[in-house]
Design a protein around this motif. Structure first.
Motif, PDB file in Angstrom:
ATOM      1  N   LEU A 142       0.863  -1.175   0.000  1.00 25.90           N
ATOM      2  CA  LEU A 142       0.000   0.000   0.000  1.00 25.90           C
ATOM      3  C   LEU A 142       0.900   1.225   0.000  1.00 25.90           C
ATOM      4  N   GLU A 143       0.791   2.049  -1.042  1.00 25.24           N
ATOM      5  CA  GLU A 143       1.605   3.253  -1.150  1.00 25.24           C
ATOM      6  C   GLU A 143       0.750   4.383  -1.718  1.00 25.24           C
ATOM      7  N   SER A 144       1.230   5.614  -1.542  1.00 21.23           N
ATOM      8  CA  SER A 144       0.445   6.756  -1.996  1.00 21.23           C
ATOM      9  C   SER A 144       1.312   7.770  -2.715  1.00 21.23           C
ATOM     10  N   TYR A 145       0.663   8.555  -3.558  1.00 22.83           N
ATOM     11  CA  TYR A 145       1.304   9.692  -4.210  1.00 22.83           C
ATOM     12  C   TYR A 145       0.354  10.865  -4.140  1.00 22.83           C
ATOM     13  N   ASP A 172       0.234  15.939 -10.437  1.00 24.26           N
ATOM     14  CA  ASP A 172       0.668  17.206  -9.855  1.00 24.26           C
ATOM     15  C   ASP A 172      -0.190  18.364 -10.359  1.00 24.26           C
ATOM     16  N   LEU A 173      -0.513  18.352 -11.645  1.00 23.75           N
ATOM     17  CA  LEU A 173      -1.342  19.429 -12.205  1.00 23.75           C
ATOM     18  C   LEU A 173      -2.734  19.443 -11.579  1.00 23.75           C
ATOM     19  N   ILE A 174      -3.193  18.299 -11.133  1.00 25.83           N
ATOM     20  CA  ILE A 174      -4.486  18.229 -10.457  1.00 25.83           C
ATOM     21  C   ILE A 174      -4.372  18.724  -9.023  1.00 25.83           C
ATOM     22  N   GLN A 177      -3.952  22.472  -8.142  1.00 29.12           N
ATOM     23  CA  GLN A 177      -5.101  23.372  -8.244  1.00 29.12           C
ATOM     24  C   GLN A 177      -5.533  23.888  -6.879  1.00 29.12           C
ATOM     25  N   SER A 178      -5.132  23.188  -5.829  1.00 32.32           N
ATOM     26  CA  SER A 178      -5.411  23.619  -4.460  1.00 32.32           C
ATOM     27  C   SER A 178      -4.277  24.499  -3.955  1.00 32.32           C
ATOM     28  N   GLU A 179      -4.620  25.604  -3.328  1.00 31.44           N
ATOM     29  CA  GLU A 179      -3.609  26.497  -2.757  1.00 31.44           C
ATOM     30  C   GLU A 179      -2.776  25.790  -1.704  1.00 31.44           C
ATOM     31  N   THR A 180      -3.382  24.858  -0.989  1.00 32.34           N
ATOM     32  CA  THR A 180      -2.703  24.170   0.111  1.00 32.34           C
ATOM     33  C   THR A 180      -2.232  22.771  -0.267  1.00 32.34           C
ATOM     34  N   GLY A 181      -2.573  22.325  -1.478  1.00 32.32           N
ATOM     35  CA  GLY A 181      -2.252  20.955  -1.868  1.00 32.32           C
ATOM     36  C   GLY A 181      -3.221  19.941  -1.299  1.00 32.32           C
ATOM     37  N   MET A 295      -1.596  29.171 -16.189  1.00 31.17           N
ATOM     38  CA  MET A 295      -2.513  29.213 -17.322  1.00 31.17           C
ATOM     39  C   MET A 295      -2.715  27.826 -17.926  1.00 31.17           C
ATOM     40  N   ARG A 296      -1.708  26.968 -17.786  1.00 31.28           N
ATOM     41  CA  ARG A 296      -1.904  25.600 -18.253  1.00 31.28           C
ATOM     42  C   ARG A 296      -3.020  24.924 -17.470  1.00 31.28           C
ATOM     43  N   ILE A 297      -3.016  25.120 -16.161  1.00 30.49           N
ATOM     44  CA  ILE A 297      -4.072  24.535 -15.337  1.00 30.49           C
ATOM     45  C   ILE A 297      -5.420  25.148 -15.680  1.00 30.49           C
TER      46      ILE A 297
END
Length: 428
Positions: A142-145, A172-174, A177-181, A295-297
């Motif tokens: 079980l691992e996460s990114y 990462d591009l998704i 989108q959050s200011e805090t990640g 702008m890419r996001i």
């Protein structure tokens, strides 16, 4: 299993074909379970679903019942949801918060860290019997990114980080989108069935070739609402995009949007109240990430497939979608909406409305896609007479469009490699 040829991958003749038997032979599913679902990293859930100590969700992952939870010390687990005594499901609720899991059959009780803590009539077991060996079984890996958790039933598999390869850029591009990640799965789950082979939904999920003919009703809806969706001469979509492989069977289509994005491109359908909210978000993205990435996001849509069966479409909204085969011609689909945890109520309203309007089971896109895949499955029953599907679009190009098929070929090359052990020569 005796195999005939599944794909034709011939760069010299600029030809790529897939045998339609891969969608219609029931015995192939057992081989897929063995070589794909038992050996690849499979998405199990997002950290936001188990934020508090004791939180859990239960779901089917690669054919197994799973408890995805956070224990009382804060550690995240994925347990096989089966009692070590006589096999019954230990947890029958869909989600909740608890310190223990109690099997209703014989009342064996387990801590939320998997330890056995109570067995009725324990003194009746023989001397030397050790209840500490009878706890819940964790999945082998079980691992996460960046908040996305994956499991693997092969304890010798490469790390998740290595497996994800180029898909990490798009995750990462998704998350950025959050200011805090901090992204979160928004409460509510979509579940539906399709009478089609699971691999057809892989193809469909990043196939922009079908958008204009299949989803013309949605494009007309956008146009009637004041969105510019005219097709420039010679194009199959209102805007250009690319398709590219990302390694290990993962691939993506990435294109400049012709419609709105909750992050962060306004269109009239969102309403005037949403306009300043979305414009402010555009400014925040650029200030935080720089002009190019911000702008890419804001201005591009991405449909990402992480091999074998995780789709994250970042377009009208963000949908996280998984699907598993029940039989060779039947799959179960589960999908969730994803968004920045900190976004405002108005931004969340736009996100959910946009999500349901396009991606929802009753939206503009999903019913069209279900119908398309089910009639394709019906047509494939003539596979003995009409054996091959052609997936050669774009083979002659260096850089391929989102309406070409390099991304589909990427999936099929990896599928074929795992199923047969063959490595094909093609690269584009």
């Amino acid at each position: 299993m005796t195999c005939k040829r599944f794909i034709i991958d011939d760069p010299e003749r600029m030809l790529f074909k897939v045998s339609r038997s891969v969608f219609t032979r029931p015995e192939l599913l057992e081989k897929e379970k063995e070589t794909i679902f038992n050996q690849c990293w499979i998405y199990v859930g997002h950290e936001s679903e188990v934020t508090k100590k004791g939180d859990f969700v239960t779901r089917n992952v690669a054919g197994r019942p799973i408890i995805f939870n956070r224990d009382s010390s804060g550690r995240v687990h994925a347990f096989l949801n089966t009692c070590s005594h006589r096999g019954a499901l230990v947890c029958r609720e869909r989600e909740g918060n608890c310190k223990t899991f109690r099997c209703f059959y014989h009342a064996w009780t387990f801590s939320n860290n998997g330890d056995t803590i109570a067995i009725p009539g324990e003194d009746s077991y023989p001397p030397g019997w050790d209840k500490s060996l009878m706890g819940l079984h964790s999945v082998p890996r079980l691992e996460s990114y960046r908040g996305f958790y994956f499991l693997n039933f092969d304890k010798h598999a490469v790390s998740l980080d290595e497996y994800l390869a180029g898909a990490k850029e798009y995750l990462d591009l998704i998350v950025d989108q959050s200011e805090t990640g901090d992204m979160e799965i928004i409460q509510g789950t979509q579940e539906y069935d399709m009478k089609a082979n699971w691999k057809l939904l892989v193809e469909n999920s990043f196939d922009d070739y079908h958008v204009v003919p299949t989803h013309i009703t949605y494009l007309d809806y956008l146009k009637d609402s004041g969105v510019e969706v005219a097709l420039p001469k010679g194009l199959l979509m209102p805007t250009h995009g690319i398709g590219k492989p990302l390694g290990n069977g993962h691939a993506v289509i990435d294109n400049k949007t012709y419609r709105g994005r909750p992050i962060a491109r306004w269109m009239p359908i969102y309403g005037e109240d949403a306009k300043p909210v979305i414009e402010e978000k555009r400014k925040e993205l650029v200030q935080r990430l720089g002009e190019e990435k911000g702008m890419r996001i804001a201005e591009t849509n991405r449909n990402l497939v992480i091999f074998p069966n995780l789709v994250i479409n970042d377009g009208s909204s963000i949908t996280v979608r998984t699907f598993y085969p029940v039989s060779y011609n039947h799959m179960k689909v589960t999908a969730w909406a994803l968004g920045p945890k900190e976004e405002s109520p108005e931004a969340r309203r736009v996100r959910l409305d946009s999500y349901l309007t396009f991606y929802g089971p009753g939206g503009f896109a999903t019913p069209d896609d279900v119908e398309a895949l089910e009639v394709a499955q019906q047509g494939y029953e003539a596979y003995q007479e009409v054996e091959w599907s052609d997936i050669s679009r774009g083979l002659h190009k260096e850089e391929q469009l989102n309406t070409d098929e390099i991304h589909l070929r990427t999936f099929w090359r990896r599928w074929n490699e795992l199923m047969t052990g063959e490595t094909t020569p093609g690269t584009n």
